[in-house]
Design an enzyme around this catalytic site. Structure first.
Site, mmCIF file in Angstrom:
data_model
loop_
_atom_site.group_PDB
_atom_site.id
_atom_site.type_symbol
_atom_site.label_atom_id
_atom_site.label_comp_id
_atom_site.label_asym_id
_atom_site.label_seq_id
_atom_site.Cartn_x
_atom_site.Cartn_y
_atom_site.Cartn_z
ATOM 1 N N ARG A 266 29.397 32.080 4.157
ATOM 2 C CA ARG A 266 28.961 30.688 4.017
ATOM 3 C C ARG A 266 28.535 30.179 5.388
ATOM 4 O O ARG A 266 29.372 29.899 6.244
ATOM 5 C CB ARG A 266 30.103 29.835 3.448
ATOM 6 N N HIS A 270 31.982 23.996 3.920
ATOM 7 C CA HIS A 270 32.449 24.149 2.538
ATOM 8 C C HIS A 270 31.763 23.113 1.650
ATOM 9 O O HIS A 270 31.244 23.436 0.586
ATOM 10 C CB HIS A 270 33.965 23.965 2.489
ATOM 11 N N TYR A 279 37.387 25.335 12.537
ATOM 12 C CA TYR A 279 38.192 26.496 12.168
ATOM 13 C C TYR A 279 37.474 27.842 12.316
ATOM 14 O O TYR A 279 38.051 28.881 12.030
ATOM 15 C CB TYR A 279 38.722 26.353 10.743
#
Length: 384
Positions: A266, A270, A279
């Site tokens: 990805r 998200h 992160y």
């Protein structure tokens, strides 16, 4: 009597341990498992796959921009996952039924969803998506993994109807930790239901890396349920076509379910409510940028004489048209008055609904009068 335990092997989830037919630079390589399933795919078909991936990415980019500009409440990007979605969707027969999550932009596009259908739900409009029976795709599922149970139920219905359709369900790596997915695989295996499970392992379940929830490849879980599986390069669109053809043929022949793990990444957040820089590292993203599915297919097409300036201009023009049309259709949507949410809840007048309408109207009146229609009855069913 003392018992001894054999130490477990060291965890291994190497992203290179996948089936593929196109290297990162577009070189065509042989794969004995995939080659028989893609032997008939010619240049015209490859160009179609390329065109669809480019258009899907443009839809995705436009969706993010519309959300940033306040036209959508949220958007779930799929950038980087175009091959896994477009490739597998192209292999699915038109009468097969698909049960997606909320990120399958490429699947919905290939199946023929109208452009406005991509934004209605994220804008919170009435009839927020396509009619599932128009394109044989269920509405996107926001509950993680729930769609896998729906797919298995549909597949068991196919068995009762004695047809050769197949149900297909898409989900992410994070969903494999949910009970729903595991329960779905138990039922599918036990009843030999004609369903294909497609796990898009995009490396992140929101902010949790796949290494937290899987110490070994996810595709290795399916055989434990008695389901054959294939772990494929999800950024290789040709490999995804082949893997899906294998899985569909297995299910359609009455052999029960099949499982595909499409290893991808990805590239974006998200959702647009997420900040992935908190992160994951830029270096990791750049590594995967070098594995871009669109660039990879372009390189291969150039090597076989299937990509020139005229073709590139044609695809770019089509992507521009789609992007502009998506934006125009989104901006043309007219939201109903807030109280209209209570219209058509019951066929007949209902005192409980009248009370709720009054309470909601009073709540809306508590805000500044910048929305003159806020406390007015909805345009449909007013006074019910």
């Amino acid at each position: 009597m003392a018992h001894t335990r054999t130490p477990a092997a060291e965890p291994s989830i190497d992203v290179e341990d996948v089936s593929r037919v196109l290297e990162y630079d577009g070189e065509r390589i042989a794969d004995p498992d995939l080659d028989p399933w893609i032997a008939d795919v010619g240049i015209a078909e490859l160009q179609g796959l390329y065109r669809d991936m480019v258009i899907v990415r443009r839809i995705d980019i436009e969706g993010v921009a519309l959300q940033r500009q306040g036209q959508l409440a949220l958007w779930a990007p799929c950038q980087g996952q175009e091959a896994a979605q477009v490739g597998t969707a192209h292999a699915v027969r038109s009468d097969d039924f698909i049960f997606p999550s909320y990120r399958e932009i490429g699947v919905n596009y290939v199946r023929g969803a109208e452009l406005v259908d991509f934004v209605r739900a994220w804008r919170g409009e009435e009839h927020s998506t396509f009619n599932p029976y128009d394109i044989n795709v269920a509405a996107g599922q926001i509950i993680i993994g729930a769609q896998t149970l729906h797919a298995v139920g549909y597949a068991m219905g196919i068995m009762n109807d004695e047809t050769d359709q197949v149900a297909v369900t898409y989900f992410g790596d994070g969903a494999t930790s949910q009970g729903d997915v595991n329960e779905a695989m138990i039922f599918a295996s036990s009843f030999r239901a004609p369903v294909v499970f497609v796990c898009q392992n995009n490396q992140w379940a929101i902010s949790e890396p796949v290494t937290v929830q899987a110490k070994f490849p996810i595709a290795g879980r399916a055989p434990g349920f008695g389901i054959p599986s294939m772990r494929v390069d999800g950024n290789d669109v040709l490999a995804c076509v082949g893997a899906m053809r294998w899985a569909l043929a297995h299910a359609r022949a009455g052999n029960g379910p099949a499982f595909i793990e499409a290893v991808t990444y990805r590239m974006g957040p998200h959702t647009t409510a997420d900040d992935p820089s908190r992160y994951r590292s830029k270096d990791d993203v750049e590594v995967w940028r070098g594995r871009d599915p669109i660039a990879r297919l372009e390189s291969y097409l150039r090597s076989v004489g299937g990509f020139d300036d005229q073709f590139a201009a044609s695809v770019a023009s089509e992507a521009d048209r789609v992007g502009a049309e998506l934006r125009a259709q989104c901006l043309a949507l007219t939201s109903r008055a807030p109280l209209a949410v209570l219209d058509n809840v019951y066929a007949e007048p209902h005192v409980g609904l009248d009370r709720q309408r009054a309470e909601f109207a009073a709540y809306l009146d508590g805000f500044a009068s910048t929305e003159p229609s806020a406390a007015e009855p909805g345009t449909e069913g007013a006074g019910r």
